[in-house]
Design an enzyme around this catalytic site. Structure first.
Site, PDB file in Angstrom:
ATOM      1  CB  CYS A 189       1.570  -0.486   5.507  1.00 29.49           C
ATOM      2  SG  CYS A 189       3.276  -0.063   5.442  1.00 29.49           S
ATOM      3  CB  SER A 232       7.567  -0.240   5.109  1.00 28.26           C
ATOM      4  OG  SER A 232       7.108   0.533   6.206  1.00 28.26           O
ATOM      5  N   GLY A 277      12.464  -3.081  -2.619  1.00 27.30           N
ATOM      6  CA  GLY A 277      13.225  -3.607  -1.436  1.00 27.30           C
ATOM      7  C   GLY A 277      12.493  -2.979   0.246  1.00 27.30           C
ATOM      8  CG  LEU A 278      15.137  -2.991   3.351  1.00 26.24           C
ATOM      9  CD1 LEU A 278      15.496  -2.097   4.648  1.00 26.24           C
ATOM     10  CD2 LEU A 278      15.634  -4.273   4.121  1.00 26.24           C
ATOM     11  CD  GLN A 308      -3.208  -0.944   0.735  1.00 30.13           C
ATOM     12  OE1 GLN A 308      -3.565   0.364   0.360  1.00 30.13           O
ATOM     13  NE2 GLN A 308      -4.239  -1.724   0.423  1.00 30.13           N
ATOM     14  CB  VAL A 309       0.088   4.958   0.600  1.00 33.40           C
ATOM     15  CG1 VAL A 309      -0.746   4.733   1.959  1.00 33.40           C
ATOM     16  CG2 VAL A 309       0.683   6.121   0.374  1.00 33.40           C
TER      17      VAL A 309
END
Length: 214
Positions: A168, A137, A150-151, A73-74
């Site tokens: 999220c 995230s 990725g993260l 999500q965002v």
């Protein structure tokens, strides 16, 4: 052919530039090209993943919103947040997407542990959490058997833009960064620690971090 892992320290980079580079790298790479990890920060922006819903953008205001091709999500990106884009040939390593998610989460958890922060993953909500607050995230895309995106690990940043969204897709989810939990944290040190942990859990030796695209 045994390949090393290339790790690049790219500084602060505009999102659209790095997104184009990721897509091009993934589309044109061959089985002889080494896996890469790109470590960087972004100027302030919100990114909306493929599952993103408009209702989770509460009040973006003057911060740009970009629709992207990763999962999820965002979320918000900004200075002081360490982003690690993982460009990995999953097929060559013999791992799946879930395995890579585990690597990303466990790498962050181990880095946090080195900095006296106790963290954990959630099986139903990808990412890393500390006392119910989200500190990292995840969002991935796989094409041609290779990963990109990725993260994002909150190290030492302004967290207030997260109040403009449901992070999220979770209403009321609180975000935290490492600096709030350990005042001794320095982003440059976390960058090296994260690169080393990612390499180790992917089965590589610790990489030399290259500056830029050379």
């Amino acid at each position: 052919m045994e390949l090393d892992l290339i790790c690049r320290n790219l500084g602060v980079v505009e999102y659209s530039d790095i997104w184009d580079r990721m897509k091009n790298f993934t589309q044109t790479r061959t089985k002889d090209d080494a896996d890469e990890i790109w470590l960087l920060e972004h100027p302030p922006l919100f990114t909306q993943g493929q599952a993103g819903k408009q209702e989770h953008l509460l009040a973006p205001g003057d911060i740009p919103v970009i629709q992207v091709d990763r999962g999820g999500q965002v979320t918000y990106h900004g200075p002081g947040q360490l982003v690690a884009y993982v460009l990995i040939d999953l097929k060559r390593l013999g791992i799946g997407v879930r395995d890579l998610v585990n690597v990303l989460e466990n790498s962050v958890i181990q880095v946090l542990a080195k900095n006296a922060i106790d963290a954990y993953p959630k099986p139903d909500a990808p990412g890393v959490y500390v006392d119910g607050q989200k500190i990292a995230s995840l969002g991935l895309r796989v094409r041609r058997g290779c990963s990109f995106h990725g993260l994002a690990l909150n190290v030492d940043m302004d967290l207030t833009p997260f109040d403009r969204i449901n992070p999220c897709g979770y209403q009321g989810l609180k975000m935290v960064d490492m600096k709030h939990l350990n005042s001794n944290v320095v982003l440059s040190n976390i960058k090296v620690q994260l690169a080393n942990q990612l390499a180790e859990l992917l089965g590589y030796s610790y990489p030399t971090i290259q500056q830029g695209w050379k």
